[in-house]
Scaffold this motif. Structure first.
Motif, PDB file in Angstrom:
ATOM      1  N   VAL A   1     -43.043 -52.095  45.561  1.00 20.19           N
ATOM      2  CA  VAL A   1     -43.635 -51.195  46.556  1.00 20.19           C
ATOM      3  C   VAL A   1     -45.138 -51.101  46.372  1.00 20.19           C
ATOM      4  O   VAL A   1     -45.626 -50.899  45.254  1.00 20.19           O
ATOM      5  N   CYS A   2     -45.886 -51.247  47.470  1.00 16.10           N
ATOM      6  CA  CYS A   2     -47.310 -50.936  47.482  1.00 16.10           C
ATOM      7  C   CYS A   2     -47.611 -50.170  48.764  1.00 16.10           C
ATOM      8  O   CYS A   2     -46.721 -49.520  49.317  1.00 16.10           O
ATOM      9  N   THR A   3     -48.838 -50.221  49.244  1.00 19.97           N
ATOM     10  CA  THR A   3     -49.200 -49.430  50.424  1.00 19.97           C
ATOM     11  C   THR A   3     -48.861 -50.151  51.724  1.00 19.97           C
ATOM     12  O   THR A   3     -48.017 -49.705  52.500  1.00 19.97           O
TER      13      THR A   3
ATOM     14  N   THR B   1     -45.431 -48.233  51.629  1.00 19.48           N
ATOM     15  CA  THR B   1     -45.311 -46.808  51.972  1.00 19.48           C
ATOM     16  C   THR B   1     -46.040 -46.481  53.272  1.00 19.48           C
ATOM     17  O   THR B   1     -45.719 -45.484  53.929  1.00 19.48           O
TER      18      THR B   1
ATOM     19  N   THR C   1     -43.541 -49.998  41.399  1.00 22.95           N
ATOM     20  CA  THR C   1     -44.599 -49.650  42.342  1.00 22.95           C
ATOM     21  C   THR C   1     -45.970 -50.036  41.796  1.00 22.95           C
ATOM     22  O   THR C   1     -46.152 -50.188  40.582  1.00 22.95           O
TER      23      THR C   1
ATOM     24  N   GLN D   1     -47.334 -44.074  44.674  1.00 23.01           N
ATOM     25  CA  GLN D   1     -46.204 -44.731  45.343  1.00 23.01           C
ATOM     26  C   GLN D   1     -44.897 -44.455  44.614  1.00 23.01           C
ATOM     27  O   GLN D   1     -43.849 -44.282  45.260  1.00 23.01           O
TER      28      GLN D   1
ATOM     29  N   ARG E   1     -43.832 -41.182  45.837  1.00 25.41           N
ATOM     30  CA  ARG E   1     -43.283 -41.256  47.198  1.00 25.41           C
ATOM     31  C   ARG E   1     -41.835 -41.726  47.183  1.00 25.41           C
ATOM     32  O   ARG E   1     -40.991 -41.193  47.917  1.00 25.41           O
TER      33      ARG E   1
END
Length: 203
Positions: A8-10, A38, A82, A87, A90
């Motif tokens: 997971v990243c942005t 995210t 992440t 993140q 999140r």
């Protein structure tokens, strides 16, 4: 179905698909790697630098398109890695029970390296799927145990928001190598373990 590892990243165009490709290149087809963002724009292509780095350092070529993180992705994951603590937060906000299997990539890599240096390795004779499960449990059980270096903030900055691609991907490459080390460990299988594995197979 084997273990599934979620990155997971942005925006899901640079760091997470880069980590996904590098890990897939190291661990092959026994583990399913996939990535999400995210705050991604669905359908966006991979960052050119990320795609080139993965190709040059792993030989993996993927036709990546960005996808937003959903609860179903979290539920389907054996391990979640992440780029940043934000993140990670999140992910846990979306699915609180995922806390035990969610780590920043750099923290997971640092802890995996510490486990290996302390002689902590997967059970002899275990396959890769069981090694991933072992690693998730060990990472959760040893949160905070691995010593930090001066620069160990466990944050992988966004190259598209102030970070620099060469530095970010050098750290990413090193983190992948450290994370994979215990998973690729090939130690001797003891006699009692061979007997146990034969019994398990025959049953």
């Amino acid at each position: 179905m084997g273990p599934r590892v979620l990155l997971v990243c942005t925006a899901n165009i640079c760091r997470s698909p880069g980590a996904e490709g590098l890990l897939a290149g190291r661990l092959g087809g026994e583990v399913d790697f996939f990535s999400r963002g995210t705050r991604s724009v669905a359908g966006a292509g991979s960052c050119e630098y990320s795609a080139e780095w993965v190709r040059d350092h792993s030989g993996v070529v993927r036709d990546h398109t960005s996808r937003p993180l959903e609860v179903a992705d979290i539920r389907a994951s054996t391990m979640i890695l992440t780029a940043t603590q934000t993140q990670r937060g999140r992910v846990i906000e979306m699915r609180p029970s995922a806390q035990v299997r969610t780590f920043t990539l750099l923290h997971a890599a640092r802890t995996a390296q510490w486990l290996a240096s302390a002689g902590r390795t997967p059970p002899p004779g275990s396959d890769l799927a069981h090694r991933v499960l072992w690693l998730v449990e060990e990472l959760d059980a040893n949160r905070g145990a691995a010593p930090r270096g001066i620069d160990d903030d466990d944050e992988l900055p966004d190259p598209h928001r102030g970070g620099r691609h060469p530095q970010v991907f050098s750290r990413l490459q090193a983190a992948v190598e450290d994370l994979c080390a215990p998973l690729l460990f090939r130690g001797p299988v003891l006699r009692r373990d061979r007997a146990r594995l034969r019994h398990k197979a025959s049953g």
